[in-house]
Write a protein that holds these residues in place. Sequence first.
Motif, mmCIF file in Angstrom:
data_model
loop_
_atom_site.group_PDB
_atom_site.id
_atom_site.type_symbol
_atom_site.label_atom_id
_atom_site.label_comp_id
_atom_site.label_asym_id
_atom_site.label_seq_id
_atom_site.Cartn_x
_atom_site.Cartn_y
_atom_site.Cartn_z
ATOM 1 N N ALA A 24 -4.764 1.526 -0.541
ATOM 2 C CA ALA A 24 -4.206 1.034 0.717
ATOM 3 C C ALA A 24 -3.750 -0.409 0.600
ATOM 4 C CB ALA A 24 -5.249 1.172 1.825
ATOM 5 N N GLU A 25 -4.444 -1.192 -0.223
ATOM 6 C CA GLU A 25 -4.016 -2.577 -0.432
ATOM 7 C C GLU A 25 -2.711 -2.635 -1.214
ATOM 8 O OE1 GLU A 25 -6.764 -5.348 -2.036
ATOM 9 O OE2 GLU A 25 -7.836 -5.576 -0.137
ATOM 10 N N GLU A 26 -2.490 -1.636 -2.063
ATOM 11 C CA GLU A 26 -1.229 -1.581 -2.797
ATOM 12 C C GLU A 26 -0.092 -1.265 -1.829
ATOM 13 O OE1 GLU A 26 -0.636 -2.137 -6.230
ATOM 14 O OE2 GLU A 26 -2.623 -3.016 -5.920
ATOM 15 N N SER A 27 -0.239 -0.205 -1.055
ATOM 16 C CA SER A 27 0.750 0.161 -0.025
ATOM 17 C C SER A 27 0.229 1.341 0.777
ATOM 18 C CB SER A 27 2.106 0.511 -0.650
ATOM 19 O OG SER A 27 2.047 1.734 -1.348
ATOM 20 N N ASN A 28 0.719 1.459 2.001
ATOM 21 C CA ASN A 28 0.327 2.591 2.847
ATOM 22 C C ASN A 28 0.835 3.909 2.257
ATOM 23 O OD1 ASN A 28 -0.843 3.648 5.345
ATOM 24 N ND2 ASN A 28 1.262 4.089 5.956
ATOM 25 N N GLU A 29 1.990 3.846 1.619
ATOM 26 C CA GLU A 29 2.568 5.045 1.007
ATOM 27 C C GLU A 29 1.681 5.563 -0.120
ATOM 28 O OE1 GLU A 29 6.741 6.508 -1.163
ATOM 29 O OE2 GLU A 29 6.408 4.403 -0.677
ATOM 30 N N LYS A 30 1.198 4.652 -0.973
ATOM 31 C CA LYS A 30 0.334 5.062 -2.080
ATOM 32 C C LYS A 30 -1.000 5.622 -1.567
ATOM 33 C CE LYS A 30 2.080 2.255 -5.902
ATOM 34 N NZ LYS A 30 1.750 1.240 -6.936
ATOM 35 N N PHE A 31 -1.484 5.073 -0.467
ATOM 36 C CA PHE A 31 -2.729 5.572 0.113
ATOM 37 C C PHE A 31 -2.589 7.048 0.456
ATOM 38 C CE2 PHE A 31 -5.060 6.739 3.951
ATOM 39 C CZ PHE A 31 -6.364 6.426 3.600
ATOM 40 N N TRP A 32 -1.521 7.418 1.160
ATOM 41 C CA TRP A 32 -1.347 8.806 1.582
ATOM 42 C C TRP A 32 -0.975 9.720 0.426
ATOM 43 C CZ3 TRP A 32 -3.192 10.374 6.054
ATOM 44 C CH2 TRP A 32 -3.408 9.430 7.055
ATOM 45 N N GLN A 33 -0.278 9.193 -0.574
ATOM 46 C CA GLN A 33 0.028 9.985 -1.764
ATOM 47 C C GLN A 33 -1.260 10.302 -2.529
ATOM 48 O OE1 GLN A 33 2.859 7.497 -3.813
ATOM 49 N NE2 GLN A 33 4.626 8.449 -2.820
ATOM 50 N N PHE A 34 -2.121 9.304 -2.671
ATOM 51 C CA PHE A 34 -3.402 9.504 -3.340
ATOM 52 C C PHE A 34 -4.252 10.499 -2.566
ATOM 53 C CE2 PHE A 34 -7.898 8.109 -3.841
ATOM 54 C CZ PHE A 34 -8.037 8.379 -5.196
ATOM 55 N N LEU A 35 -4.232 10.381 -1.250
ATOM 56 C CA LEU A 35 -5.001 11.271 -0.393
ATOM 57 C C LEU A 35 -4.601 12.733 -0.586
ATOM 58 C CD1 LEU A 35 -5.887 10.664 3.302
ATOM 59 C CD2 LEU A 35 -4.675 12.735 2.701
ATOM 60 N N GLU A 36 -3.310 12.977 -0.736
ATOM 61 C CA GLU A 36 -2.822 14.346 -0.916
ATOM 62 C C GLU A 36 -3.364 14.981 -2.193
ATOM 63 O OE1 GLU A 36 -1.131 16.355 0.944
ATOM 64 O OE2 GLU A 36 -0.565 15.009 2.584
ATOM 65 N N THR A 37 -3.577 14.181 -3.224
ATOM 66 C CA THR A 37 -4.021 14.715 -4.519
ATOM 67 C C THR A 37 -5.529 14.909 -4.603
ATOM 68 O OG1 THR A 37 -4.254 12.526 -5.545
ATOM 69 C CG2 THR A 37 -2.080 13.562 -5.651
ATOM 70 N N PHE A 85 -7.155 -0.623 15.035
ATOM 71 C CA PHE A 85 -7.471 -1.827 14.279
ATOM 72 C C PHE A 85 -6.408 -2.091 13.211
ATOM 73 C CE2 PHE A 85 -11.478 -0.080 15.815
ATOM 74 C CZ PHE A 85 -12.052 -1.195 16.426
ATOM 75 N N LYS A 86 -6.404 -3.311 12.722
ATOM 76 C CA LYS A 86 -5.432 -3.696 11.698
ATOM 77 C C LYS A 86 -5.616 -2.880 10.421
ATOM 78 C CE LYS A 86 -3.775 -7.718 9.106
ATOM 79 N NZ LYS A 86 -3.961 -9.179 8.846
ATOM 80 N N GLY A 87 -6.861 -2.550 10.080
ATOM 81 C CA GLY A 87 -7.144 -1.819 8.844
ATOM 82 C C GLY A 87 -7.047 -0.312 8.964
ATOM 83 N N ASP A 88 -6.667 0.203 10.139
ATOM 84 C CA ASP A 88 -6.542 1.652 10.301
ATOM 85 C C ASP A 88 -5.429 2.213 9.416
ATOM 86 O OD1 ASP A 88 -8.552 2.379 12.101
ATOM 87 O OD2 ASP A 88 -7.383 1.694 13.822
ATOM 88 N N HIS A 89 -5.631 3.448 8.959
ATOM 89 C CA HIS A 89 -4.651 4.107 8.097
ATOM 90 C C HIS A 89 -3.779 5.033 8.945
ATOM 91 C CE1 HIS A 89 -6.866 2.408 4.800
ATOM 92 N NE2 HIS A 89 -7.964 3.048 5.158
ATOM 93 N N LYS A 90 -2.535 4.620 9.146
ATOM 94 C CA LYS A 90 -1.609 5.390 9.982
ATOM 95 C C LYS A 90 -0.685 6.218 9.097
ATOM 96 C CE LYS A 90 -1.418 1.670 13.433
ATOM 97 N NZ LYS A 90 -0.518 0.747 14.160
#
Length: 251
Positions: free
Chosen positions: A55-68, A166-171
């Motif tokens: 998530a610190e890298e990017s929101n896109e990478k967070f959700w891509q990682f989550l899918e795997t 919150f600011k740290g929420d994952h949208k």
Amino acid sequence: MAKATDVVRLLLGSTALCFSLLDARTASASKSVTAHLAAKWPETPLLLEASEFMAEESNEKFWQFLETVQELAIYKQTESAYSYYNLILKKAGQFLDNLHINLLKFAFSIRAYSPTIQMFQQIAADEPPPDGCDAFVVIHKKHTCKINEIKKLLKKATSRPRPYLFKGDHKFPTNKENLPVIILYAEMGTRAFGKFHPVLSEKAKNGEILYVLRHYIQKPVSQKMYLSGYGVELAIKSTEYKALDDTQVKK
């Protein structure tokens, strides 16, 4: 020739001094006190800590990682801790270069993202979670852990207060913000998460909801969370007093 001899003597003397210092350090080390610093919360899953690194890298990478890693936690029961650790790194390696993989390993070693996971856990505890639910959703103040109730709770969601984010929420990535908000409290990688995520992500892609994910561990482990990177020093001072006859003390 004399100069060369002097240089050799100087080097030998320096070497002897180094060895004496090493011996002194070894002797002092044998009398050292080792201390462990434990946090007030239990140990947090490395998979969730890895997701926060993403998530610190990017929101896109967070959700891509989550899918795997939707149901990766099932391997934790059959694999050794080291094998499971390497499996997480392998999944993360699909989105990170070697430098960032090394940074992730370092983050694991000092448990840098464990406080973030505990923060989400505390937010979930304040809801509070429905009894017996491994994962649950909150739709504008309404709670449920049944997927078939989501559609019903969405009908009048906008008539209820909008939840604070919150600011740290994952949208979940979306172009619209003014939508009914569904907050999923779940542990990434578990089967309970794997049931909710496809449904919510599909609704988010269709522009029906704003999908927010917050970490929630239904059954935290009993192991203590030991923290690294902190120096602890224990100074021991002798308070023994000896009686002396100062009339006999020589100047």
